[in-house]
Motif scaffolding. Structure first.
Motif, PDB file in Angstrom:
ATOM      1  N   ILE A 148       0.856  -1.184   0.000  1.00  0.00           N
ATOM      2  CA  ILE A 148       0.000   0.000   0.000  1.00  0.00           C
ATOM      3  C   ILE A 148       0.897   1.241   0.000  1.00  0.00           C
ATOM      4  O   ILE A 148       1.538   1.543   1.012  1.00  0.00           O
ATOM      5  CB  ILE A 148      -0.925   0.040   1.232  1.00  0.00           C
ATOM      6  CG1 ILE A 148      -1.766  -1.229   1.332  1.00  0.00           C
ATOM      7  CG2 ILE A 148      -1.805   1.290   1.188  1.00  0.00           C
ATOM      8  CD1 ILE A 148      -2.770  -1.401   0.196  1.00  0.00           C
ATOM      9  N   PRO A 149       0.990   1.970  -1.116  1.00  0.00           N
ATOM     10  CA  PRO A 149       1.754   3.222  -1.122  1.00  0.00           C
ATOM     11  C   PRO A 149       1.080   4.261  -0.228  1.00  0.00           C
ATOM     12  O   PRO A 149      -0.115   4.532  -0.381  1.00  0.00           O
ATOM     13  CB  PRO A 149       1.742   3.650  -2.595  1.00  0.00           C
ATOM     14  CG  PRO A 149       1.382   2.409  -3.362  1.00  0.00           C
ATOM     15  CD  PRO A 149       0.475   1.631  -2.459  1.00  0.00           C
ATOM     16  N   VAL A 150       1.806   4.811   0.694  1.00  0.00           N
ATOM     17  CA  VAL A 150       1.226   5.784   1.625  1.00  0.00           C
ATOM     18  C   VAL A 150       0.704   7.014   0.889  1.00  0.00           C
ATOM     19  O   VAL A 150      -0.295   7.615   1.304  1.00  0.00           O
ATOM     20  CB  VAL A 150       2.280   6.189   2.682  1.00  0.00           C
ATOM     21  CG1 VAL A 150       1.744   7.276   3.599  1.00  0.00           C
ATOM     22  CG2 VAL A 150       2.696   4.975   3.502  1.00  0.00           C
ATOM     23  N   ALA A 151       1.334   7.384  -0.208  1.00  0.00           N
ATOM     24  CA  ALA A 151       0.921   8.572  -0.957  1.00  0.00           C
ATOM     25  C   ALA A 151      -0.491   8.456  -1.499  1.00  0.00           C
ATOM     26  O   ALA A 151      -1.137   9.474  -1.794  1.00  0.00           O
ATOM     27  CB  ALA A 151       1.901   8.845  -2.102  1.00  0.00           C
ATOM     28  N   THR A 152      -1.027   7.232  -1.626  1.00  0.00           N
ATOM     29  CA  THR A 152      -2.386   7.062  -2.137  1.00  0.00           C
ATOM     30  C   THR A 152      -3.442   7.495  -1.131  1.00  0.00           C
ATOM     31  O   THR A 152      -4.633   7.539  -1.470  1.00  0.00           O
ATOM     32  CB  THR A 152      -2.636   5.598  -2.524  1.00  0.00           C
ATOM     33  OG1 THR A 152      -2.469   4.758  -1.366  1.00  0.00           O
ATOM     34  CG2 THR A 152      -1.661   5.152  -3.599  1.00  0.00           C
ATOM     35  N   LEU A 153      -3.043   7.838   0.099  1.00  0.00           N
ATOM     36  CA  LEU A 153      -4.001   8.304   1.099  1.00  0.00           C
ATOM     37  C   LEU A 153      -4.407   9.750   0.865  1.00  0.00           C
ATOM     38  O   LEU A 153      -5.301  10.262   1.535  1.00  0.00           O
ATOM     39  CB  LEU A 153      -3.402   8.165   2.504  1.00  0.00           C
ATOM     40  CG  LEU A 153      -3.022   6.739   2.935  1.00  0.00           C
ATOM     41  CD1 LEU A 153      -2.367   6.763   4.305  1.00  0.00           C
ATOM     42  CD2 LEU A 153      -4.243   5.832   2.931  1.00  0.00           C
ATOM     43  N   ARG A 154      -3.739  10.417  -0.068  1.00  0.00           N
ATOM     44  CA  ARG A 154      -4.096  11.800  -0.378  1.00  0.00           C
ATOM     45  C   ARG A 154      -5.480  11.850  -1.018  1.00  0.00           C
ATOM     46  O   ARG A 154      -5.909  10.929  -1.688  1.00  0.00           O
ATOM     47  CB  ARG A 154      -3.053  12.401  -1.332  1.00  0.00           C
ATOM     48  CG  ARG A 154      -3.220  13.873  -1.620  1.00  0.00           C
ATOM     49  CD  ARG A 154      -2.174  14.367  -2.608  1.00  0.00           C
ATOM     50  NE  ARG A 154      -0.829  14.292  -2.058  1.00  0.00           N
ATOM     51  CZ  ARG A 154       0.088  13.419  -2.443  1.00  0.00           C
ATOM     52  NH1 ARG A 154      -0.203  12.520  -3.381  1.00  0.00           N
ATOM     53  NH2 ARG A 154       1.283  13.411  -1.886  1.00  0.00           N
ATOM     54  N   GLY A 155      -6.203  12.954  -0.817  1.00  0.00           N
ATOM     55  CA  GLY A 155      -7.477  13.140  -1.497  1.00  0.00           C
ATOM     56  C   GLY A 155      -8.641  13.446  -0.576  1.00  0.00           C
ATOM     57  O   GLY A 155      -9.655  13.973  -1.020  1.00  0.00           O
ATOM     58  N   GLN A 156      -8.504  13.139   0.710  1.00  0.00           N
ATOM     59  CA  GLN A 156      -9.525  13.489   1.683  1.00  0.00           C
ATOM     60  C   GLN A 156      -8.859  13.618   3.049  1.00  0.00           C
ATOM     61  O   GLN A 156      -7.759  13.093   3.267  1.00  0.00           O
ATOM     62  CB  GLN A 156     -10.633  12.440   1.734  1.00  0.00           C
ATOM     63  CG  GLN A 156     -10.254  11.119   2.376  1.00  0.00           C
ATOM     64  CD  GLN A 156     -11.410  10.136   2.423  1.00  0.00           C
ATOM     65  OE1 GLN A 156     -11.438   9.194   1.641  1.00  0.00           O
ATOM     66  NE2 GLN A 156     -12.338  10.337   3.348  1.00  0.00           N
TER      67      GLN A 156
END
Length: 279
Positions: A148-156
């Motif tokens: 799970i790339p941590v950067a994918t948590l961006r957006g909310q």
């Protein structure tokens, strides 16, 4: 901030800095012939902390009302600094009015103490604002071992709870975060276990009957190292752009969680969270 093996919050450090500065000022004046005001200063400090806590509880009463005994749990760091400072000033004025000989050393100790605590607190806020770290380019795992790339948590707006199964305060605050995850779908709550295996975390969730989403395994403490975390639990409050806006070290209560959520533009729920975790 870390002092040897101790991990201290910026608020506690600011308070300690103010107390030391105030007592040092009083001691300096006492050596020059003024009355000793160390005992009145300690009394003022204790009553000021009570005023600070009372003001915070009053401001977040809906979050405390279902569990009145949680008012006594000061481990949530729920204090109102402005109310505490005002309480200290009022108490110092009352003591100085009744005991004129103490006025000068008491006024000096209180003034220097409040100024020192305010300076340390503002410095901590400024440093935090300047260190709005973006989500790191790191990869952790979910419970099934997928990357799970941590950067994918961006957006909310996102709350990242850094925890471990062996951590007592982590276990105590987990039902609060689990219930918030269920009630606040506009916020992504992420539970990033630090240094343990997926099997250990799954067993813990089964025993505790916790139904959590977004549980991640950070076996190598990558998030702790990136955000310079040395004590658990530590909760990171990330805005929708992926930048760190606030940090809470130690156990969260419903009230302190609601307060921190405001920092990432999340409106606190209008009603208090239930006392039980979701089954």
């Amino acid at each position: 901030m870390n002092l040897g093996p101790l991990a201290l919050s910026s608020g506690l450090l600011a308070l300690l800095f103010g107390v030391i500065a105030g007592l040092a000022t009083a001691g300096f004046l006492h050596r020059r012939g003024y009355p000793d005001v160390s005992n009145p200063l300690f009394l003022i400090l204790v009553l000021g902390l009570l005023a600070s806590r009372a003001a915070f509880v009053a401001g977040w009463w809906p979050q405390y009302v279902q569990q009145p005994l949680s008012i006594l749990n000061v481990r949530d760091h729920g204090f109102d600094p402005l109310a505490g400072a005002l309480g200290v000033i009022v108490l110092a004025l009352l003591i100085g009015w009744r005991r004129p000989t103490l006025r000068r050393p008491l006024a000096a100790g209180v003034t220097v103490g409040i100024a020192a605590a305010a300076f340390a607190g503002l410095l901590a806020i400024k440093l935090t604002a300047q260190a709005q770290l973006p989500l790191p380019a790191l990869v952790v795992n979910d419970l099934e071992g997928h990357d799970i790339p941590v950067a994918t948590l961006r957006g909310q707006p996102t709350v990242i709870n850094l925890w471990a199964t062996w951590c007592g305060p982590c276990r105590r605050e987990m039902p609060v975060l689990a219930e918030a995850q269920r009630r606040l779908p506009q916020v992504r709550f992420v539970f990033a276990d630090q240094g343990e295996s997926g099997a250990a975390v799954q067993q813990f969730m089964k025993v505790q009957q916790l139904a959590l989403e977004h549980v991640l395994i950070d076996a190598n403490l990558q998030l702790s190292n990136y955000y310079n975390v040395r004590g658990y639990p530590t909760t990171l409050f990330i805005d929708a752009e992926g930048r760190l806006r606030d940090t809470h070290m130690g156990e969260l209560s419903r009230a302190t969680l609601a307060e921190h959520l405001q920092r990432i533009d999340v409106e606190a729920p209008s009603t208090a969270l239930p006392t039980s975790a979701p089954r």
